[in-house]
Write a protein that holds these residues in place. Structure first.
Motif, mmCIF file in Angstrom:
data_model
loop_
_atom_site.group_PDB
_atom_site.id
_atom_site.type_symbol
_atom_site.label_atom_id
_atom_site.label_comp_id
_atom_site.label_asym_id
_atom_site.label_seq_id
_atom_site.Cartn_x
_atom_site.Cartn_y
_atom_site.Cartn_z
ATOM 1 N N GLY A 155 43.875 46.409 41.435
ATOM 2 C CA GLY A 155 44.155 47.805 41.811
ATOM 3 C C GLY A 155 42.981 48.727 41.506
ATOM 4 O O GLY A 155 43.057 49.936 41.732
ATOM 5 N N ILE A 156 41.878 48.165 41.025
ATOM 6 C CA ILE A 156 40.744 49.028 40.646
ATOM 7 C C ILE A 156 40.105 49.688 41.867
ATOM 8 O O ILE A 156 39.741 50.863 41.817
ATOM 9 N N ASP A 157 40.013 48.947 42.996
ATOM 10 C CA ASP A 157 39.344 49.509 44.178
ATOM 11 C C ASP A 157 40.085 50.736 44.690
ATOM 12 O O ASP A 157 39.492 51.803 44.880
ATOM 13 N N LEU A 210 34.678 36.580 50.567
ATOM 14 C CA LEU A 210 36.030 37.092 50.380
ATOM 15 C C LEU A 210 36.398 37.092 48.900
ATOM 16 O O LEU A 210 36.353 36.047 48.240
ATOM 17 N N THR A 211 36.752 38.286 48.418
ATOM 18 C CA THR A 211 37.156 38.438 47.012
ATOM 19 C C THR A 211 38.322 37.504 46.690
ATOM 20 O O THR A 211 38.393 36.921 45.607
ATOM 21 N N LYS A 212 39.227 37.374 47.662
ATOM 22 C CA LYS A 212 40.393 36.521 47.471
ATOM 23 C C LYS A 212 39.979 35.107 47.041
ATOM 24 O O LYS A 212 40.621 34.472 46.212
ATOM 25 N N SER A 270 36.998 34.091 45.530
ATOM 26 C CA SER A 270 36.423 33.975 44.182
ATOM 27 C C SER A 270 37.518 34.204 43.138
ATOM 28 O O SER A 270 37.539 33.545 42.095
ATOM 29 N N VAL A 271 38.457 35.121 43.438
ATOM 30 C CA VAL A 271 39.562 35.351 42.495
ATOM 31 C C VAL A 271 40.414 34.076 42.379
ATOM 32 O O VAL A 271 40.820 33.679 41.286
ATOM 33 N N GLY A 272 40.624 33.394 43.505
ATOM 34 C CA GLY A 272 41.400 32.147 43.507
ATOM 35 C C GLY A 272 40.696 31.058 42.709
ATOM 36 O O GLY A 272 41.325 30.300 41.960
ATOM 37 N N VAL A 328 31.434 51.033 43.464
ATOM 38 C CA VAL A 328 30.953 49.800 42.821
ATOM 39 C C VAL A 328 31.666 49.632 41.489
ATOM 40 O O VAL A 328 32.010 50.622 40.826
ATOM 41 N N ILE A 329 31.857 48.380 41.142
ATOM 42 C CA ILE A 329 32.367 48.079 39.806
ATOM 43 C C ILE A 329 31.142 47.959 38.900
ATOM 44 O O ILE A 329 30.212 47.207 39.196
ATOM 45 N N LEU A 330 31.113 48.755 37.835
ATOM 46 C CA LEU A 330 29.979 48.699 36.907
ATOM 47 C C LEU A 330 30.136 47.526 35.947
ATOM 48 O O LEU A 330 29.176 46.826 35.643
ATOM 49 N N SER A 375 28.158 42.710 41.369
ATOM 50 C CA SER A 375 29.227 43.707 41.297
ATOM 51 C C SER A 375 30.322 43.350 42.287
ATOM 52 O O SER A 375 30.051 43.080 43.454
ATOM 53 N N GLY A 376 31.562 43.297 41.806
ATOM 54 C CA GLY A 376 32.693 42.986 42.696
ATOM 55 C C GLY A 376 33.068 41.523 42.603
ATOM 56 O O GLY A 376 32.840 40.861 41.589
ATOM 57 N N GLY A 377 33.615 41.014 43.690
ATOM 58 C CA GLY A 377 34.141 39.653 43.693
ATOM 59 C C GLY A 377 33.073 38.587 43.485
ATOM 60 O O GLY A 377 33.326 37.531 42.928
ATOM 61 N N GLY A 418 46.314 39.142 47.571
ATOM 62 C CA GLY A 418 47.110 38.329 46.647
ATOM 63 C C GLY A 418 47.388 39.022 45.334
ATOM 64 O O GLY A 418 48.422 39.666 45.180
ATOM 65 N N THR A 419 46.441 38.921 44.376
ATOM 66 C CA THR A 419 46.692 39.500 43.053
ATOM 67 C C THR A 419 45.622 40.526 42.678
ATOM 68 O O THR A 419 44.923 40.356 41.681
ATOM 69 N N PRO A 420 45.466 41.585 43.465
ATOM 70 C CA PRO A 420 44.405 42.549 43.144
ATOM 71 C C PRO A 420 44.735 43.300 41.868
ATOM 72 O O PRO A 420 45.908 43.526 41.552
HETATM 73 O O1 PMV Z 1 35.033 42.522 45.628
HETATM 74 P P1 PMV Z 1 35.585 43.841 45.203
HETATM 75 O O2 PMV Z 1 34.563 44.875 45.031
HETATM 76 O O3 PMV Z 1 36.770 44.268 45.993
HETATM 77 O O4 PMV Z 1 36.055 43.705 43.695
HETATM 78 C C1 PMV Z 1 36.966 42.776 43.273
HETATM 79 C C2 PMV Z 1 37.140 42.909 41.805
HETATM 80 C C3 PMV Z 1 37.896 41.756 41.192
HETATM 81 O O5 PMV Z 1 38.012 42.064 39.810
HETATM 82 C C4 PMV Z 1 37.112 40.465 41.345
HETATM 83 C C5 PMV Z 1 39.263 41.571 41.810
HETATM 84 C C6 PMV Z 1 40.234 42.696 41.499
HETATM 85 O O6 PMV Z 1 41.286 42.721 42.154
HETATM 86 O O7 PMV Z 1 39.999 43.505 40.587
#
Ligand code: PMV
Length: 316
Positions: free
Chosen positions: A153-155, A194-196, A198-200, A9-11, A278-280, A149-151
């Motif tokens: 790299g945190i995951d 899809l994270t893609k 929300s990031v878009g 998880v992203i904190l 947490s996350g996208g 696309g433009t991750p």
């Molecule tokens: O949805 P997740 O858990 O894969 O997290 C995506 C995290 C973002 O910051 C939204 C995108 C990224 O590439 O870091």
């Protein structure tokens, strides 16, 4: 050959991390991907992933299929490729790959990166080539780029190193110590997003109003920095307020949703010290900070508010 990878998880810091701000993420070992690679008497590479009802020969999948793309990447690496060839079979040797995952897909728990990391490790050990964590991480990042696309790299980083990470895109990975263990409750909206996308959408907002968005990213980056210090110095109780602030900033980036807000509210009402998506975002999971004594009530509060599941995990 067997290999496993945890979920994550992203904190703090999602989305802002794509724009160079720091983020914090931790592994979640309650969910994981397990991969086994074995010789097969049949020629070809056979993939069995019952969780997604996939039983196929590699060649029958499109090259950009999320699992096929990982296998093709490992097969095309000069380090490992010779081991997958067999003259007697006239080409690729016979290989059976089994993938079992307990990480829900498209929910922010890192299922895609965990599949990549476990597959890369199992395939490379099968080829008698043990890769360093850095090598596994950079291959997994290549796969993330193909699909997202433009991750940032945190995951792939938190999952490869299986430790809490303080992550800044493009900089060497920093792991950090947890001064005092703390408990997180993870609540799943059950909605895949899809994270893609929300990031878009954040990218489009940024293109329209970069000054405002940069300010929001700065504030989120500050929160990640303070959160890291609080965790290292054994004051995790400070994270609750920081989660609430981070959630509000994510709402202003339009990446929350009615369901996420509802679970965040339910966690707070059930005694959590703070909560955030947490996350996208848009669907997937939220997290809440809880005292060990109230974690169970927070999990129950989430389930009564409609969560599809709740996981209690200790960050130590
Ligand atoms: O949805 P997740 O858990 O894969 O997290 C995506 C995290 C973002 O910051 C939204 C995108 C990224 O590439 O870091």
């Amino acid at each position: 050959m067997k290999a496993s990878a945890p979920g994550k998880v992203i904190l703090f810091g999602e989305h802002a991390v794509v724009y160079g701000r720091p983020a914090l993420a931790v592994p979640v070992t309650q969910v994981h991907v397990d991969v086994e690679v074995l010789d097969s008497p049949r020629k070809g590479i056979f993939i069995h992933a019952p969780g997604i009802d996939l039983h196929a020969e590699l060649n029958s999948l499109p090259p950009d299929h999320p699992i096929a793309s990982v296998i093709l990447k490992v097969l095309s690496s000069p380090n490992t490729s010779p081991h997958f060839l067999d003259e007697k079979m006239g080409g690729l040797r016979g290989v059976n790959i089994s993938i079992a995952s307990t990480i829900p897909v498209a929910s922010g728990l890192g299922s895609g990166a965990a599949v990549s990391v476990a597959l890369i490790r199992a395939l490379s050990s099968f080829a008698n080539k043990s890769l360093s964590d850095d090598e596994v991480n950079s291959l997994a990042y290549e796969i993330e780029k193909l699909h997202h696309g433009t991750p940032s790299g945190i995951d792939n980083s938190v999952i490869t190193y299986n430790q809490p990470v303080y992550f800044i895109k493009g900089q060497p990975i920093e792991t950090f110590k947890v001064g005092k263990p703390f408990t997180i409750v993870i609540g799943d909206t059950g909605i895949s997003a899809l994270t893609k996308e929300s990031v878009g959408d954040v990218r489009r907002l940024w293109l329209r109003d970069s000054v405002n968005l940069e300010t929001i990213f700065d504030e989120i980056g500050q929160i990640s920095l303070i959160a890291r210090r609080s965790i290292e110095s054994g004051k995790p109780e400070l994270l609750g307020e920081l989660m609430d602030q981070n959630h509000a900033l994510l709402q202003s980036l339009t990446v929350s949703s009615h369901e996420l807000d509802n679970l965040v509210e339910a966690a707070r009402n059930a005694g959590a010290l703070g909560a955030k998506l947490s996350g996208g975002g848009r669907g997937g999971n939220m997290i809440a900070l809880a005292d060990p004594a109230t974690a169970q009530s927070v999990a129950e509060g989430l389930m009564s508010a409609g969560a599809k599941r709740a996981i209690i995990t200790e960050i130590a």
